[in-house]
Design a protein around this motif. Structure first.
Motif, PDB file in Angstrom:
ATOM      1  N   SER A 480       0.830  -1.199   0.000  1.00 43.43           N
ATOM      2  CA  SER A 480       0.000   0.000   0.000  1.00 43.43           C
ATOM      3  C   SER A 480       0.872   1.259   0.000  1.00 43.43           C
ATOM      4  O   SER A 480       0.640   2.199  -0.763  1.00 43.43           O
ATOM      5  N   ARG A 481       1.901   1.255   0.865  1.00 41.45           N
ATOM      6  CA  ARG A 481       2.803   2.411   0.914  1.00 41.45           C
ATOM      7  C   ARG A 481       3.638   2.533  -0.364  1.00 41.45           C
ATOM      8  O   ARG A 481       3.915   3.646  -0.830  1.00 41.45           O
ATOM      9  N   PHE A 482       4.046   1.391  -0.904  1.00 39.25           N
ATOM     10  CA  PHE A 482       4.858   1.428  -2.122  1.00 39.25           C
ATOM     11  C   PHE A 482       4.060   2.004  -3.296  1.00 39.25           C
ATOM     12  O   PHE A 482       4.590   2.782  -4.094  1.00 39.25           O
ATOM     13  N   ARG A 483       2.784   1.602  -3.416  1.00 39.60           N
ATOM     14  CA  ARG A 483       1.965   2.142  -4.494  1.00 39.60           C
ATOM     15  C   ARG A 483       1.827   3.662  -4.378  1.00 39.60           C
ATOM     16  O   ARG A 483       1.858   4.373  -5.388  1.00 39.60           O
ATOM     17  N   LYS A 484       1.694   4.138  -3.156  1.00 34.37           N
ATOM     18  CA  LYS A 484       1.589   5.587  -2.947  1.00 34.37           C
ATOM     19  C   LYS A 484       2.877   6.279  -3.398  1.00 34.37           C
ATOM     20  O   LYS A 484       2.841   7.312  -4.074  1.00 34.37           O
ATOM     21  N   ALA A 485       4.023   5.700  -3.019  1.00 36.75           N
ATOM     22  CA  ALA A 485       5.307   6.278  -3.425  1.00 36.75           C
ATOM     23  C   ALA A 485       5.494   6.208  -4.940  1.00 36.75           C
ATOM     24  O   ALA A 485       6.022   7.146  -5.567  1.00 36.75           O
ATOM     25  N   PHE A 486       5.025   5.103  -5.535  1.00 39.16           N
ATOM     26  CA  PHE A 486       5.217   4.933  -6.977  1.00 39.16           C
ATOM     27  C   PHE A 486       4.393   5.945  -7.758  1.00 39.16           C
ATOM     28  O   PHE A 486       4.815   6.414  -8.820  1.00 39.16           O
ATOM     29  N   TRP A 487       3.219   6.286  -7.243  1.00 37.05           N
ATOM     30  CA  TRP A 487       2.433   7.320  -7.897  1.00 37.05           C
ATOM     31  C   TRP A 487       3.175   8.659  -7.873  1.00 37.05           C
ATOM     32  O   TRP A 487       3.137   9.429  -8.835  1.00 37.05           O
ATOM     33  N   ILE A 488       3.849   8.934  -6.794  1.00 37.35           N
ATOM     34  CA  ILE A 488       4.600  10.195  -6.680  1.00 37.35           C
ATOM     35  C   ILE A 488       5.741  10.241  -7.696  1.00 37.35           C
ATOM     36  O   ILE A 488       5.896  11.220  -8.444  1.00 37.35           O
ATOM     37  N   ILE A 489       6.556   9.167  -7.750  1.00 29.37           N
ATOM     38  CA  ILE A 489       7.703   9.178  -8.666  1.00 29.37           C
ATOM     39  C   ILE A 489       7.234   9.052 -10.120  1.00 29.37           C
ATOM     40  O   ILE A 489       7.894   9.555 -11.040  1.00 29.37           O
ATOM     41  N   GLY A 490       6.089   8.409 -10.333  1.00 28.45           N
ATOM     42  CA  GLY A 490       5.546   8.331 -11.692  1.00 28.45           C
ATOM     43  C   GLY A 490       5.149   9.697 -12.206  1.00 28.45           C
ATOM     44  O   GLY A 490       5.413  10.049 -13.360  1.00 28.45           O
ATOM     45  N   ALA A 491       4.503  10.490 -11.342  1.00 28.40           N
ATOM     46  CA  ALA A 491       4.116  11.844 -11.731  1.00 28.40           C
ATOM     47  C   ALA A 491       5.344  12.707 -11.973  1.00 28.40           C
ATOM     48  O   ALA A 491       5.392  13.501 -12.926  1.00 28.40           O
ATOM     49  N   ALA A 492       6.365  12.548 -11.112  1.00 30.62           N
ATOM     50  CA  ALA A 492       7.603  13.306 -11.298  1.00 30.62           C
ATOM     51  C   ALA A 492       8.283  12.920 -12.603  1.00 30.62           C
ATOM     52  O   ALA A 492       8.827  13.772 -13.327  1.00 30.62           O
ATOM     53  N   ALA A 493       8.274  11.612 -12.935  1.00 30.75           N
ATOM     54  CA  ALA A 493       8.890  11.142 -14.174  1.00 30.75           C
ATOM     55  C   ALA A 493       8.166  11.719 -15.385  1.00 30.75           C
ATOM     56  O   ALA A 493       8.801  12.148 -16.365  1.00 30.75           O
ATOM     57  N   ALA A 494       6.840  11.725 -15.334  1.00 32.61           N
ATOM     58  CA  ALA A 494       6.068  12.280 -16.448  1.00 32.61           C
ATOM     59  C   ALA A 494       6.380  13.760 -16.649  1.00 32.61           C
ATOM     60  O   ALA A 494       6.528  14.231 -17.786  1.00 32.61           O
TER      61      ALA A 494
END
Length: 544
Positions: A480-494
């Protein structure tokens, strides 16, 4: 555990290990993943470079020459489809004050991308007024004000493709060709070749590369005359420079295009017919007296009629020879057109090599204006220093990041996988560069450093997010925490990709290399290394 269960459980780790493995093969195995015999068979090159990486000017030395194409053009012409050749003929035959145009110096064609006809002249000796008058003689409503300096995008694309082929045919690793626009709207063709000085590169670009077969024969009045019987674009399959030990000949094997046009004839058929009509397959067979051929001086005997086939490159005769009995006999019988090939013979190995390069790359659509050239060169010794400094800076960056990670977390289970994952990202990028033969330059080195920085930032976000409330032992909580972090880095990558995309596609020099490496690094991180790092953390921090 079965194979399917194993793959489902460890697919992220399997993916990153596979990518690293492929990258190492591409980097260190001679020839890489896509076999390259020129590398695999060249032990000296392998020993010298150790890797399959190629380097650009900043890391290998060499030259960059930029020059605009020579030409003037008229756009948005009202020409009926099918009348292009007629207009081109009128423009070519116009009585210019200074210019003596060849067929290759004019071009009238339809621009499919912009749905319009354009006309171009590739000569410095034709004025705007003369070009406008020539087009008016062809029945077009054109004024002097409609004529522009420069050439069309299609012509620039053809020039870039031809020069790129010349570099590849010449075995010049790491070279690249592209266009750059000035503030005033002028376009420059930029050619970069490592390991070549400016004079050599200028010579490569100066040659138009126009190859023709010219028949030197008696006319109806008995006077010797020249007739072009074969042009570069009519040669379908040129080979490489070769040597015949038995006959002691340097030559390039070629095939003539046998594709039939709308009139039912082909260049091969027309060439065979020309040889017969001009007497080369009859009384002219073997009738070419040449003096001092080895010295490159073709002094024909003026007392006897001559039937000589001249190999002409950029209006210079590089060889002359007679029609052989075998070739002439097959043309006379009409059998040659069924297998339209022969040898273009030249005096020396260097001539054969240069002829092969010109035939395979084709002629430059337009020459380059070297009176406006911009030249940059870097000595190999200085480039080697940059290479060493780049390696030192890269190693220092990784060590500095590693130190800061250990100071922050003081937990080897978090820090060591983070460093290894960031290093794997760089290895994968280097392997990709070796695979596609990307010439690395200083701008790419800056991109690698940026990738290390942004990559570690994302890994820190993952580590901080999953350890936000202390240690986590539940796999469900971790995911659950990893998915939250991945959304953050995904948005930053985009955001990063969107911001750098214009730099990657526009001709902005070194900024383009920096943007391409950074975008590739971000994509590899989001798709490969970040998920793998999360998988590693999950197995180290949670109870299985």
């Amino acid at each position: 555990m079965g194979v399917k269960a194993f793959l489902k459980e460890y697919w992220r780790l399997i993916m990153i290990v596979s990518f690293v493995g492929f990258a190492l093969v591409a980097l260190f195995i001679p020839g890489g993943i896509i076999a390259d015999e020129s590398i695999a068979d060249d032990d000296a090159q392998v020993d010298e470079t150790l890797t399959n990486l190629e380097y650009g000017l900043g890391l290998d030395g060499g030259s960059r020459v930029a020059a605009p194409p020579v030409g003037i053009m008229a756009d948005n012409l009202e020409i009926e489809p099918g009348d292009e050749h007629e207009v081109e003929s009128v423009v070519l035959e116009y009585d210019y004050d200074e210019a003596d145009l060849e067929a290759a110096d004019t071009r009238v064609r339809y621009d499919e991308d912009n749905d319009r006809f354009t006309a171009e002249i590739f000569s410095e000796d034709v004025s705007h007024a003369e070009f406008a008058d020539a087009l008016q003689e062809a029945g077009l409503e054109v004024t002097e004000g409609d004529i522009e300096d420069g050439v069309t995008q299609q012509t620039r694309d053809e020039i870039i493709e031809t020069i790129d082929l010349r570099i590849n045919e010449g075995g010049l690793d790491g070279g690249q060709v592209y266009q750059e626009a000035t503030i005033g709207g002028q376009y420059y063709i930029v050619t970069e070749v490592p390991g070549m000085d400016p004079d050599e590169l200028r010579d490569l670009l100066t040659e138009r590369g126009d190859v023709r077969i010219v028949a030197y024969h008696p006319d109806d009045d008995g006077n010797q005359t020249n007739t072009t019987v074969l042009q570069n674009e009519e040669i379908a399959d040129p080979g490489s420079a070769s040597y015949d030990d038995q006959q002691g000949q340097h030559y390039v094997p070629i095939s003539v295009d046998d594709t039939e046009g709308e009139d039912g004839t082909s260049p091969a058929h027309e060439y065979q017919s020309s040889m017969s009509e001009l007497g080369f397959t009859g009384e002219g067979m073997g009738q070419c007296t040449i003096h001092d051929r080895e010295a490159g001086q073709f002094d024909f005997d003026p007392d006897d009629p001559q039937w000589c086939l001249l190999t002409v490159v950029d209006d210079d005769v590089v060889d002359a020879h007679s029609m052989s009995q075998d070739l002439g006999g097959s043309m006379e019988s009409g059998e040659w057109v069924n297998s339209p090939s022969f040898r273009m013979i030249v005096p020396t190995q260097q001539d054969a090599y240069q002829l092969s390069v010109n035939l395979n790359s084709g002629a430059l659509t337009a020459p380059l204006d070297f009176s406006q050239e911009q030249t940059y060169s870097l000595q190999p010794a200085l480039a080697d220093q940059f290479k060493v400094y780049s390696l030192i800076i890269g190693a220092f960056s990784i060590l500095t990041v590693a130190g800061m990670i250990f100071l922050r977390y003081r937990n080897p289970k978090v820090a060591v996988p983070m460093i290894l994952t960031a290093s794997a990202e760089v290895v994968i990028l280097l392997g990709f560069a070796a695979l596609i033969r990307m010439p690395l330059d200083l701008s790419h080195v800056a991109g690698f450093i940026a990738v290390v920085g942004t990559g570690v930032d994302d890994l820190v976000i993952i580590a901080d997010e999953v350890m936000d409330d202390g240690e986590v032992n539940s796999r469900r909580v971790f995911e659950s925490r990893f998915r939250k972090a991945f959304w953050i880095i995904g948005a930053a990558a985009a955001t990063t990709i969107i911001a750098l995309s214009p730099l990657a596609v526009l001709s902005l020099g070194d900024l383009r290399g920096f943007a391409i490496i950074t975008i590739l690094g971000v994509l590899i991180g989001v798709l490969v290394t970040r998920p793998a790092y999360g998988d590693i953390l999950q197995r180290l921090l949670t109870d299985k």
